[in-house]
Design a protein around this motif. Structure first.
Motif, PDB file in Angstrom:
ATOM      1  N   GLN A  29       0.739  -1.280   0.187  1.00 29.77           N
ATOM      2  CA  GLN A  29      -0.048   0.031  -0.058  1.00 29.77           C
ATOM      3  C   GLN A  29       0.830   1.207  -0.086  1.00 29.77           C
ATOM      4  O   GLN A  29       1.887   1.464   0.734  1.00 29.77           O
ATOM      5  CB  GLN A  29      -0.825   0.121   1.037  1.00 29.77           C
ATOM      6  CG  GLN A  29      -1.741  -1.039   1.436  1.00 29.77           C
ATOM      7  CD  GLN A  29      -2.466  -1.076   2.864  1.00 29.77           C
ATOM      8  OE1 GLN A  29      -1.835  -0.396   3.751  1.00 29.77           O
ATOM      9  NE2 GLN A  29      -3.585  -1.548   2.870  1.00 29.77           N
ATOM     10  N   LEU A  31       1.007   4.987   0.975  1.00 29.62           N
ATOM     11  CA  LEU A  31       0.178   6.049   1.711  1.00 29.62           C
ATOM     12  C   LEU A  31       0.652   7.539   1.620  1.00 29.62           C
ATOM     13  O   LEU A  31       1.927   7.855   1.459  1.00 29.62           O
ATOM     14  CB  LEU A  31       0.768   5.574   3.370  1.00 29.62           C
ATOM     15  CG  LEU A  31       0.439   4.152   3.557  1.00 29.62           C
ATOM     16  CD1 LEU A  31       1.081   3.753   4.951  1.00 29.62           C
ATOM     17  CD2 LEU A  31      -0.967   3.697   3.100  1.00 29.62           C
ATOM     18  N   PRO A  33      -1.221  10.296   4.030  1.00 25.13           N
ATOM     19  CA  PRO A  33      -1.744  10.690   5.220  1.00 25.13           C
ATOM     20  C   PRO A  33      -2.409  12.057   4.905  1.00 25.13           C
ATOM     21  O   PRO A  33      -1.832  12.969   4.746  1.00 25.13           O
ATOM     22  CB  PRO A  33      -1.332  10.216   6.432  1.00 25.13           C
ATOM     23  CG  PRO A  33       0.190   9.911   6.198  1.00 25.13           C
ATOM     24  CD  PRO A  33       0.316   9.655   4.657  1.00 25.13           C
ATOM     25  N   SER A  47       5.235   3.686   2.305  1.00 21.72           N
ATOM     26  CA  SER A  47       4.678   2.430   1.621  1.00 21.72           C
ATOM     27  C   SER A  47       4.476   1.343   3.109  1.00 21.72           C
ATOM     28  O   SER A  47       5.276   1.352   3.984  1.00 21.72           O
ATOM     29  CB  SER A  47       5.061   1.631   0.673  1.00 21.72           C
ATOM     30  OG  SER A  47       6.644   1.261   0.852  1.00 21.72           O
ATOM     31  N   LYS A  48       3.439   0.475   2.673  1.00 21.07           N
ATOM     32  CA  LYS A  48       3.341  -0.430   3.708  1.00 21.07           C
ATOM     33  C   LYS A  48       2.945  -1.965   3.249  1.00 21.07           C
ATOM     34  O   LYS A  48       2.251  -2.090   2.346  1.00 21.07           O
ATOM     35  CB  LYS A  48       2.058  -0.156   4.977  1.00 21.07           C
ATOM     36  CG  LYS A  48       1.907  -0.901   6.071  1.00 21.07           C
ATOM     37  CD  LYS A  48       0.547  -0.727   6.866  1.00 21.07           C
ATOM     38  CE  LYS A  48       0.170  -1.617   7.879  1.00 21.07           C
ATOM     39  NZ  LYS A  48      -1.116  -1.439   8.654  1.00 21.07           N
ATOM     40  N   LEU A  53       5.989  -0.695   7.891  1.00 18.93           N
ATOM     41  CA  LEU A  53       6.087   0.732   7.272  1.00 18.93           C
ATOM     42  C   LEU A  53       7.389   1.335   6.717  1.00 18.93           C
ATOM     43  O   LEU A  53       8.093   1.396   7.833  1.00 18.93           O
ATOM     44  CB  LEU A  53       5.161   1.442   8.364  1.00 18.93           C
ATOM     45  CG  LEU A  53       4.769   3.114   7.595  1.00 18.93           C
ATOM     46  CD1 LEU A  53       3.969   3.292   6.603  1.00 18.93           C
ATOM     47  CD2 LEU A  53       4.410   3.922   9.023  1.00 18.93           C
ATOM     48  N   ILE A  86       3.452  10.781   9.883  1.00 16.14           N
ATOM     49  CA  ILE A  86       3.050   9.491   8.892  1.00 16.14           C
ATOM     50  C   ILE A  86       2.991   8.167   9.811  1.00 16.14           C
ATOM     51  O   ILE A  86       1.910   7.345   9.409  1.00 16.14           O
ATOM     52  CB  ILE A  86       4.205   9.299   7.841  1.00 16.14           C
ATOM     53  CG1 ILE A  86       4.076  10.671   7.090  1.00 16.14           C
ATOM     54  CG2 ILE A  86       3.818   8.089   7.100  1.00 16.14           C
ATOM     55  CD1 ILE A  86       5.231  10.821   6.016  1.00 16.14           C
ATOM     56  N   SER A  90      -0.705   5.874  10.514  1.00 18.04           N
ATOM     57  CA  SER A  90      -0.552   4.360  10.056  1.00 18.04           C
ATOM     58  C   SER A  90      -0.671   3.516  11.279  1.00 18.04           C
ATOM     59  O   SER A  90      -0.747   2.279  11.457  1.00 18.04           O
ATOM     60  CB  SER A  90       0.849   4.185   9.512  1.00 18.04           C
ATOM     61  OG  SER A  90       0.788   5.018   8.376  1.00 18.04           O
ATOM     62  N   VAL A 152       4.119  -1.720  12.498  1.00 18.52           N
ATOM     63  CA  VAL A 152       2.817  -1.031  12.894  1.00 18.52           C
ATOM     64  C   VAL A 152       1.752  -2.235  12.688  1.00 18.52           C
ATOM     65  O   VAL A 152       2.194  -3.384  12.192  1.00 18.52           O
ATOM     66  CB  VAL A 152       2.535   0.149  11.860  1.00 18.52           C
ATOM     67  CG1 VAL A 152       3.541   1.227  11.850  1.00 18.52           C
ATOM     68  CG2 VAL A 152       2.548  -0.511  10.618  1.00 18.52           C
ATOM     69  N   ASN A 154      -1.412  -4.304  11.535  1.00 20.98           N
ATOM     70  CA  ASN A 154      -1.986  -4.686  10.351  1.00 20.98           C
ATOM     71  C   ASN A 154      -3.261  -4.472   9.977  1.00 20.98           C
ATOM     72  O   ASN A 154      -3.889  -4.443  10.892  1.00 20.98           O
ATOM     73  CB  ASN A 154      -1.715  -6.169  10.061  1.00 20.98           C
ATOM     74  CG  ASN A 154      -1.630  -6.502   8.625  1.00 20.98           C
ATOM     75  OD1 ASN A 154      -1.691  -5.621   7.818  1.00 20.98           O
ATOM     76  ND2 ASN A 154      -1.312  -7.951   8.144  1.00 20.98           N
TER      77      ASN A 154
END
Length: 154
Positions: A29, A31, A33, A47-48, A53, A86, A90, A152, A154
């Motif tokens: 993903q 991101l 924010p 990106s995650k 992260l 950020i 997340s 982080v 999920n």
């Protein structure tokens, strides 16, 4: 028979690699924010993948104006705060840092400020692994850039 088997294995490996890179099946993903800075070029903020992260290099940019903050210590603090924003958006915290990389344009001048701000944000520790590197130049002649990897939810 051996050549046929080798050809089939190679074709399968190619198909698997193509499938793994397909956007429709990607587990990554990207991101951005709300309230975060606007990138200064063709790059994403974070990106995650799973519980990891990756935050791109953050600099001392005020997210409200997208301009560099005045003052060395304020700019160093803003770079860390941009990263923190950020991470928190997340669902994580700075205490879930896996690794930090700090780039400074003058080690003697800006390393002490990076240390001071990091101690303020992480308290008395434990501190995450960190690499600090002096570079010749940063984007927009900035003085610091900090990037991080975090664990982080999920």
């Amino acid at each position: 028979m051996t050549r046929l088997l080798a050809s089939m294995i190679a074709a399968l490996a190619f198909a698997s690699a193509a499938h793994a890179q397909s956007p429709a099946t990607s587990a990554v993903q990207y991101l951005h924010p709300p309230g975060a800075i606007t990138p200064t070029g063709p790059w994403g903020l974070a990106s995650k993948a799973g519980n990891t992260l990756y935050v791109a290099g953050m600099r001392g940019i005020d997210p409200k104006t997208n301009a560099l903050v005045a003052g060395d210590e304020a700019r160093v603090r803003q770079a860390f705060m941009n990263m923190k924003q950020i991470v928190e958006a997340s669902g994580g915290t700075l205490q879930q840092t896996l690794r930090l990389v700090v780039y400074v344009s003058d080690m003697y001048r800006y390393r002490p400020l990076a240390n001071k701000v990091q101690e303020e944000l992480w308290g008395k520790g434990p501190y995450p692994p960190r690499t600090i590197v002096e570079v010749d130049r940063l984007n927009q002649d900035d003085i610091i850039e900090v990037e991080g990897t975090f664990h982080v939810p999920n």
